[in-house]
Structures are given as structure tokens and as C-alpha cells.
Scaffold this motif. Sequence first.
Motif, short mmCIF file in Angstrom:
data_model
loop_
_atom_site.label_atom_id
_atom_site.label_comp_id
_atom_site.label_asym_id
_atom_site.label_seq_id
_atom_site.Cartn_x
_atom_site.Cartn_y
_atom_site.Cartn_z
N TYR A 158 24.67 2.31 41.03
CA TYR A 158 23.89 1.09 41.19
C TYR A 158 24.73 0.10 41.98
O TYR A 158 25.80 -0.31 41.53
N LEU A 159 24.27 -0.24 43.16
CA LEU A 159 24.99 -1.20 44.01
C LEU A 159 24.25 -2.52 43.97
O LEU A 159 23.05 -2.57 44.30
N GLU A 160 24.95 -3.57 43.58
CA GLU A 160 24.37 -4.91 43.55
C GLU A 160 24.99 -5.67 44.71
O GLU A 160 26.20 -5.91 44.72
N ILE A 161 24.17 -5.99 45.70
CA ILE A 161 24.68 -6.58 46.93
C ILE A 161 24.14 -7.99 47.09
O ILE A 161 22.93 -8.22 46.97
#
Lengths: 79, 79
Positions: free
Chosen positions: B41-44
Motif C-alpha cells: 500500500y503506497l500512500e503518496i
Amino acid sequence: MKVSIIIMPKKAVLDPQGKTVQSALEHMGYDGVQDVRVGKYLEIEVKDGDPETVRARLDEAAHRFLSNPVIEDYRIEIG
Amino acid sequence: MKVSIIIMPKKAVLDPQGKTVQSALEHMGYDGVQDVRVGKYLEIEVKDGDPETVRARLDEAAHRFLSNPVIEDYRIEIG
């Protein structure tokens, strides 16, 4: 029913994987990226049941052994 | 604005990490768990802009180097 558990490094904790992705994006020309954090995404298929019971049990599991509460936060999404 | 990229092993690909979590849940007494898959899960955090442009650029990045399209699927969620 489908339940997702998202486990992220706490804000106060260094996230070298996120920093690596952030600098990779910058080097590849993707500007405007201000922060990246990388966590885990668990997609769990459970037998249908009362959503609040399912949430409570998975919350317990997430706290006890799926995450490390010292350095990680988690949230649970149902459906 | 906040953008999330969820990267999961494709359905046809073995997911040993997911199987490990599944059997851990079973051993700890959490019955009714039918399947577990573990992904990233990438939170950008990106500078505000047109959501469709942001999505298109991150879609390209996800396809080119954030995921491995041979064994992984990804989806992008904005906001």
C-alpha cells in the motif's frame, strides 16, 4: 465478505522504503511528489457474518500479531 | 492531495505471505478465514492538480516501475 487491513509505519517512524520510492519517482521525472509511505495491504476473505463482530475479531488479530503496534498503525475496512 | 496505490499479487500467482498470515490466523483460533492475500500500500502525497492528470502519471509510474506487471496488479485511489 471482504475485509482489508492497511498497516502503515507510524508518522513518527522513518520509512526508508517510502523514501526510496519518493526519490525514484523524482529521478524518473515525476515532480510534485511531497511524501511517500509504504505499508502493507491485507485482503482477507472471511465467512459472512455480523460486520461488527468480524471487525472486532480482526482488530484484535491486527493488534496482537498482524502489526507491530510500536511502529505501525493499522485500519480496517469492511466491504 | 493524497493518492493511494494498492499493489497485489495476481490471483493466479502464489502468495506465500498471504498463506502464512492465513494459517497464523487459523492457528490463533480465528476461524472462517477463507483467503488472505498480502500486497503493498503506497500512500503518496502530491501537489494539488487535476485528478485525472495525477492519476494518469501515477498509473504510468505504477506500471513502469512501482509494480511488476507480470505478477502483480495495481489500482489507484484518489483522495
